[in-house]
Design a protein around this motif. Structure first.
Motif, PDB file in Angstrom:
ATOM      1  N   GLU A  92       6.354 -10.864  13.397  1.00 57.69           N
ATOM      2  CA  GLU A  92       7.222 -11.803  12.935  1.00 57.69           C
ATOM      3  C   GLU A  92       6.464 -12.768  11.897  1.00 57.69           C
ATOM      4  OE1 GLU A  92       7.736 -14.394  16.358  1.00 57.69           O
ATOM      5  OE2 GLU A  92       8.666 -13.088  17.645  1.00 57.69           O
ATOM      6  N   THR A  93       5.513 -12.350  11.520  1.00 65.04           N
ATOM      7  CA  THR A  93       4.739 -13.128  10.449  1.00 65.04           C
ATOM      8  C   THR A  93       4.607 -12.471   9.432  1.00 65.04           C
ATOM      9  OG1 THR A  93       2.576 -12.468  11.211  1.00 65.04           O
ATOM     10  CG2 THR A  93       3.506 -14.542  12.023  1.00 65.04           C
ATOM     11  N   THR A  94       5.438 -11.501   8.868  1.00 69.14           N
ATOM     12  CA  THR A  94       5.439 -10.650   7.648  1.00 69.14           C
ATOM     13  C   THR A  94       6.325 -10.960   6.808  1.00 69.14           C
ATOM     14  OG1 THR A  94       6.636  -9.130   8.832  1.00 69.14           O
ATOM     15  CG2 THR A  94       4.497  -8.553   8.887  1.00 69.14           C
ATOM     16  N   GLU A  95       7.101 -12.240   6.786  1.00 65.30           N
ATOM     17  CA  GLU A  95       7.836 -12.892   5.574  1.00 65.30           C
ATOM     18  C   GLU A  95       9.007 -11.886   5.400  1.00 65.30           C
ATOM     19  OE1 GLU A  95       5.327 -15.374   2.897  1.00 65.30           O
ATOM     20  OE2 GLU A  95       3.999 -13.507   3.329  1.00 65.30           O
ATOM     21  N   GLY A  96       9.621 -11.173   6.328  1.00 71.69           N
ATOM     22  CA  GLY A  96      10.595 -10.543   6.145  1.00 71.69           C
ATOM     23  C   GLY A  96      10.745  -9.223   5.226  1.00 71.69           C
ATOM     24  N   THR A  97       9.792  -8.632   5.123  1.00 76.35           N
ATOM     25  CA  THR A  97       9.581  -7.624   4.254  1.00 76.35           C
ATOM     26  C   THR A  97       9.061  -6.349   4.797  1.00 76.35           C
ATOM     27  OG1 THR A  97       8.842  -9.336   2.430  1.00 76.35           O
ATOM     28  CG2 THR A  97       8.543  -7.020   1.888  1.00 76.35           C
ATOM     29  N   LEU A  98       9.572  -5.259   4.488  1.00 71.01           N
ATOM     30  CA  LEU A  98       9.344  -3.897   4.741  1.00 71.01           C
ATOM     31  C   LEU A  98       9.393  -2.934   3.607  1.00 71.01           C
ATOM     32  CD1 LEU A  98      11.259  -3.312   8.177  1.00 71.01           C
ATOM     33  CD2 LEU A  98       8.922  -3.373   8.111  1.00 71.01           C
ATOM     34  N   ALA A  99       8.667  -2.044   3.239  1.00 75.44           N
ATOM     35  CA  ALA A  99       8.855  -0.993   2.232  1.00 75.44           C
ATOM     36  C   ALA A  99       8.651   0.483   2.373  1.00 75.44           C
ATOM     37  CB  ALA A  99       7.795  -1.296   1.173  1.00 75.44           C
ATOM     38  N   ILE A 100       9.150   1.222   2.077  1.00 72.14           N
ATOM     39  CA  ILE A 100       8.912   2.932   2.051  1.00 72.14           C
ATOM     40  C   ILE A 100       8.232   3.108   0.735  1.00 72.14           C
ATOM     41  CG2 ILE A 100       9.961   5.045   2.252  1.00 72.14           C
ATOM     42  CD1 ILE A 100      12.644   3.719   3.288  1.00 72.14           C
ATOM     43  N   ALA A 101       6.865   3.789   0.956  1.00 74.32           N
ATOM     44  CA  ALA A 101       6.147   4.078  -0.054  1.00 74.32           C
ATOM     45  C   ALA A 101       5.719   5.408   0.192  1.00 74.32           C
ATOM     46  CB  ALA A 101       4.726   3.245  -0.134  1.00 74.32           C
ATOM     47  N   GLU A 102       5.167   6.056  -1.027  1.00 72.23           N
ATOM     48  CA  GLU A 102       4.822   7.433  -0.949  1.00 72.23           C
ATOM     49  C   GLU A 102       3.259   7.488  -0.678  1.00 72.23           C
ATOM     50  OE1 GLU A 102       5.687   9.640  -4.603  1.00 72.23           O
ATOM     51  OE2 GLU A 102       7.671   9.059  -4.922  1.00 72.23           O
ATOM     52  N   GLY A 103       2.726   8.460   0.335  1.00 72.21           N
ATOM     53  CA  GLY A 103       1.420   8.344   0.511  1.00 72.21           C
ATOM     54  C   GLY A 103       0.667   9.225  -0.337  1.00 72.21           C
ATOM     55  N   ARG A 104      -0.678   9.299  -0.333  1.00 70.47           N
ATOM     56  CA  ARG A 104      -1.487  10.098  -1.072  1.00 70.47           C
ATOM     57  C   ARG A 104      -2.257  11.147  -0.325  1.00 70.47           C
ATOM     58  NH1 ARG A 104      -4.062   4.761  -4.544  1.00 70.47           N
ATOM     59  NH2 ARG A 104      -2.119   4.557  -5.941  1.00 70.47           N
ATOM     60  N   GLU A 105      -2.975  11.998  -1.137  1.00 71.16           N
ATOM     61  CA  GLU A 105      -3.926  12.951  -0.652  1.00 71.16           C
ATOM     62  C   GLU A 105      -5.203  12.336  -0.908  1.00 71.16           C
ATOM     63  OE1 GLU A 105      -3.151  15.681   1.131  1.00 71.16           O
ATOM     64  OE2 GLU A 105      -1.205  15.725   0.953  1.00 71.16           O
ATOM     65  N   HIS A 106      -6.109  12.571   0.158  1.00 74.95           N
ATOM     66  CA  HIS A 106      -7.409  11.671  -0.018  1.00 74.95           C
ATOM     67  C   HIS A 106      -8.480  12.788   0.050  1.00 74.95           C
ATOM     68  CE1 HIS A 106      -5.814   7.249   0.359  1.00 74.95           C
ATOM     69  NE2 HIS A 106      -4.874   8.058   1.279  1.00 74.95           N
ATOM     70  N   HIS A 107      -8.221  13.638  -0.863  1.00 80.50           N
ATOM     71  CA  HIS A 107      -9.340  14.745  -0.902  1.00 80.50           C
ATOM     72  C   HIS A 107     -10.765  14.607  -1.397  1.00 80.50           C
ATOM     73  CE1 HIS A 107      -6.281  17.487  -0.222  1.00 80.50           C
ATOM     74  NE2 HIS A 107      -5.556  17.289  -1.301  1.00 80.50           N
ATOM     75  N   LEU A 108     -11.782  14.865  -0.736  1.00 82.49           N
ATOM     76  CA  LEU A 108     -13.012  14.356  -1.165  1.00 82.49           C
ATOM     77  C   LEU A 108     -13.385  14.725  -2.804  1.00 82.49           C
ATOM     78  CD1 LEU A 108     -15.105  15.843   1.741  1.00 82.49           C
ATOM     79  CD2 LEU A 108     -15.131  13.477   0.948  1.00 82.49           C
ATOM     80  N   ASP A 109     -12.952  15.785  -3.262  1.00 85.69           N
ATOM     81  CA  ASP A 109     -13.064  16.204  -4.554  1.00 85.69           C
ATOM     82  C   ASP A 109     -12.511  15.075  -5.615  1.00 85.69           C
ATOM     83  OD1 ASP A 109     -10.705  16.866  -4.470  1.00 85.69           O
ATOM     84  OD2 ASP A 109     -10.907  19.185  -4.838  1.00 85.69           O
ATOM     85  N   ALA A 110     -11.470  14.181  -5.247  1.00 85.98           N
ATOM     86  CA  ALA A 110     -10.992  13.238  -6.022  1.00 85.98           C
ATOM     87  C   ALA A 110     -11.507  12.032  -5.973  1.00 85.98           C
ATOM     88  CB  ALA A 110      -9.612  13.303  -5.755  1.00 85.98           C
ATOM     89  N   LEU A 111     -12.526  11.807  -4.983  1.00 89.00           N
ATOM     90  CA  LEU A 111     -13.446  10.522  -4.615  1.00 89.00           C
ATOM     91  C   LEU A 111     -14.166  10.188  -5.597  1.00 89.00           C
ATOM     92  CD1 LEU A 111     -13.523   8.291  -2.532  1.00 89.00           C
ATOM     93  CD2 LEU A 111     -15.582   9.727  -1.650  1.00 89.00           C
ATOM     94  N   PRO A 112     -13.835   9.197  -6.404  1.00 90.24           N
ATOM     95  CA  PRO A 112     -14.933   8.525  -7.438  1.00 90.24           C
ATOM     96  C   PRO A 112     -16.303   8.123  -6.855  1.00 90.24           C
ATOM     97  CG  PRO A 112     -13.149   6.719  -7.030  1.00 90.24           C
ATOM     98  CD  PRO A 112     -12.738   8.054  -6.174  1.00 90.24           C
TER      99      PRO A 112
END
Length: 267
Positions: A92-112
């Motif tokens: 109830e404490t999220t100020e009335g907001t939802l969003a649909i977002a695109e996920g990411r791939e979290h590959h090790l070789d892309a980790l900075p």
């Protein structure tokens, strides 16, 4: 601007699937963000936001537009009736907001690897989303260079992880991989491996973490796997003075990572 007032709307049903089913998130590449603060961190982290849905009895379209100003592609705005929003929201404490977002791939070789002596937190096979979120908050508080989940048991966009991480999931460097892949990655980058374990261990505060360091924590039930114990440069232990021999994994991680930060403050 679209308005949804029926809980039978197909988009409402899709959002419920994305919130409740890992398979739906993986197949679509989408996930749900709940809360103004969490949405702000996702925007800061450069996530693609497809749609923002808001309870028009709590906030306005103009408020949402202002929050999304930094996005290269403005998301679709969808007004929800109070009944529909309450059907979709966990809190109830999220100020009335939802969003649909695109996920990411979290590959090790892309980790900075941003510096010569990175500080990395590795968690092997954490099962509880709340623990993963707490680990991410600990890493955020310590400004660790990365968090790696070895042998993950749940996808990172589980709503409980987002909620318990308070959205810092979106702004930390995070990767996943098998235990073997993570060990190989750390060896490739000459990162010292310090595994929290009960056997062949020294007190955690006696080690030097000022060089490239990975702190490895396992589950409370089974600890670290043999692969980590065999490949650790040094096993470390937090001395316990009570009747039990383990703590919550996020508490243990916090003790270890802030000892590393304490040592590094003089560099």
């Amino acid at each position: 601007m679209k308005t949804i007032s029926s809980v039978q709307n197909p988009l409402v049903k899709q959002i419920i699937q994305l919130k409740e089913k890992s398979r739906a998130r993986k197949s679509s590449g989408l996930f749900i963000i709940e809360g103004r603060r969490e949405l702000s961190l996702a925007i800061k982290g450069g996530y693609i936001i497809r749609s923002v849905l808001f309870d028009d009895t709590i906030c306005t379209a103009e408020t949402i537009r202002e929050q999304c100003t930094g996005l290269q592609t403005p998301p679709e705005l969808i007004a929800l009736s109070g009944d529909v929003y309450r059907k979709l929201a966990y809190r109830e404490t999220t100020e009335g907001t939802l969003a649909i977002a695109e996920g990411r791939e979290h590959h090790l070789d892309a980790l900075p690897m941003p510096r010569k002596n990175p500080l990395i937190l590795v968690a092997e096979a954490p099962e509880k989303p709340g623990n993963i979120g707490a680990l991410l908050r600990t890493a955020d508080a310590a400004d660790a260079d990365a968090v790696i989940i070895a042998n993950p048991k749940t996808d990172l966009y589980n709503p409980n992880i987002i909620r318990s991480s308070v959205g810092c999931l979106f702004t930390r460097n995070i990767a996943t991989g098998t235990t073997a892949e993570v060990i190989a990655f750390l060896r490739k980058h000459d990162v010292g491996i310090y595994g929290a374990a009960l056997t062949a261990s020294v007190p955690y505060h006696t080690c030097d973490y000022t060089g490239a360091t990975a702190l490895i924590v396992g589950t409370e039930a089974t600890g670290l796997s043999a692969a980590w114990l065999d490949n650790s440069d040094q096993n470390i232990i937090i001395p316990m003075q009570g009747e039990i021999d383990s703590m919550n994994v996020s508490v243990s991680a916090a003790i270890l990572i802030f000892e590393a930060k304490r040592q590094r403050q003089f560099l």
